[in-house]
Motif scaffolding. Sequence first.
Motif, PDB file in Angstrom:
ATOM      1  N   TYR A  84      13.894   3.575   3.792  1.00 58.23           N
ATOM      2  CA  TYR A  84      13.512   3.452   2.387  1.00 58.23           C
ATOM      3  C   TYR A  84      13.457   4.797   1.672  1.00 58.23           C
ATOM      4  O   TYR A  84      13.117   4.853   0.495  1.00 58.23           O
ATOM      5  CB  TYR A  84      12.156   2.746   2.265  1.00 58.23           C
ATOM      6  CG  TYR A  84      11.035   3.405   3.040  1.00 58.23           C
ATOM      7  CD1 TYR A  84      10.312   4.456   2.500  1.00 58.23           C
ATOM      8  CD2 TYR A  84      10.702   2.967   4.317  1.00 58.23           C
ATOM      9  CE1 TYR A  84       9.297   5.066   3.193  1.00 58.23           C
ATOM     10  CE2 TYR A  84       9.684   3.566   5.029  1.00 58.23           C
ATOM     11  CZ  TYR A  84       8.977   4.613   4.468  1.00 58.23           C
ATOM     12  OH  TYR A  84       7.959   5.211   5.172  1.00 58.23           O
ATOM     13  N   VAL A  85      13.792   5.873   2.340  1.00 60.14           N
ATOM     14  CA  VAL A  85      13.846   7.193   1.696  1.00 60.14           C
ATOM     15  C   VAL A  85      15.251   7.392   1.157  1.00 60.14           C
ATOM     16  O   VAL A  85      16.210   7.535   1.917  1.00 60.14           O
ATOM     17  CB  VAL A  85      13.480   8.306   2.696  1.00 60.14           C
ATOM     18  CG1 VAL A  85      13.590   9.664   2.021  1.00 60.14           C
ATOM     19  CG2 VAL A  85      12.086   8.082   3.258  1.00 60.14           C
TER      20      VAL A  85
ATOM     21  N   LYS B 190      10.570   7.601  -1.836  1.00 55.57           N
ATOM     22  CA  LYS B 190      10.074   8.078  -0.543  1.00 55.57           C
ATOM     23  C   LYS B 190       9.015   7.163   0.057  1.00 55.57           C
ATOM     24  O   LYS B 190       8.503   7.444   1.135  1.00 55.57           O
ATOM     25  CB  LYS B 190       9.499   9.491  -0.698  1.00 55.57           C
ATOM     26  CG  LYS B 190      10.541  10.529  -1.095  1.00 55.57           C
ATOM     27  CD  LYS B 190       9.932  11.917  -1.198  1.00 55.57           C
ATOM     28  CE  LYS B 190      10.998  12.945  -1.571  1.00 55.57           C
ATOM     29  NZ  LYS B 190      10.429  14.314  -1.718  1.00 55.57           N
ATOM     30  N   GLU B 191       8.685   6.072  -0.653  1.00 52.58           N
ATOM     31  CA  GLU B 191       7.685   5.136  -0.153  1.00 52.58           C
ATOM     32  C   GLU B 191       8.230   3.718  -0.242  1.00 52.58           C
ATOM     33  O   GLU B 191       9.135   3.426  -1.037  1.00 52.58           O
ATOM     34  CB  GLU B 191       6.383   5.254  -0.946  1.00 52.58           C
ATOM     35  CG  GLU B 191       5.722   6.627  -0.818  1.00 52.58           C
ATOM     36  CD  GLU B 191       4.451   6.721  -1.637  1.00 52.58           C
ATOM     37  OE1 GLU B 191       4.098   5.714  -2.303  1.00 52.58           O
ATOM     38  OE2 GLU B 191       3.807   7.786  -1.621  1.00 52.58           O
ATOM     39  N   ILE B 192       7.679   2.827   0.563  1.00 53.77           N
ATOM     40  CA  ILE B 192       8.199   1.473   0.671  1.00 53.77           C
ATOM     41  C   ILE B 192       7.998   0.676  -0.621  1.00 53.77           C
ATOM     42  O   ILE B 192       8.846  -0.141  -0.999  1.00 53.77           O
ATOM     43  CB  ILE B 192       7.541   0.739   1.871  1.00 53.77           C
ATOM     44  CG1 ILE B 192       8.184  -0.614   2.102  1.00 53.77           C
ATOM     45  CG2 ILE B 192       6.040   0.632   1.664  1.00 53.77           C
ATOM     46  CD1 ILE B 192       9.627  -0.559   2.514  1.00 53.77           C
TER      47      ILE B 192
END
Length: 202
Positions: free
Chosen positions: A62-63, A74-76
Amino acid sequence: MAHSQHEHHHSGHDHMEHHDMSQADYTLMNEGINSTLRQGNGDHKSHASHGSMMAMTFHGGYVETILFSWWDVKEIGPFIGSFIAIFIMALLYEGLKYYRKHLLWKSYAGLQYCAVAPPDKGVQNICSPDEPQVIQPTMLSGAHAYQTVLHGLQVFISYMLMLVFMTYNTWLCVAVVLGSATGYFLFGWRESVVVDFTEHCH
């Protein structure tokens, strides 16, 4: 004579000192150049290593940086939001394609056709005098200008979706495919009606 030999010896000593200083300066200069080259080579390797981080094969995770530098995920949570946004973009792209065909269908539907025979054949025209003749679209018409704007928007969205796919992120690619398939499911079935109408108009 002794004074002359002393001056010669002193002159030779000065020459040797000058030679030694020049050699030392030359050595320091070489060390500085080599240090600069090593530093530059290190920067180049660092840059190359950074460039190699861009995967050119399908991958998960997910990045991801999507399309723009500010779209850096950078976060889900933001990644799921990006997935939904790309899904909607692909869906609307299919809707835009149908909308353009719908406008074309309306343009054809507004035309009134009638059989017109050449004057030298001696056959009366079927059209009545007060019946409008076939309206030919023009390049400078408002409808064509509107279609041109929609065409540009369609091309822009299509390239954006292509670039999203070129991130090689599997989830983003799935978002593009699912959005396009869903859009075709919602709008594509109407295309057969438009195609059937235009084929029977000629």
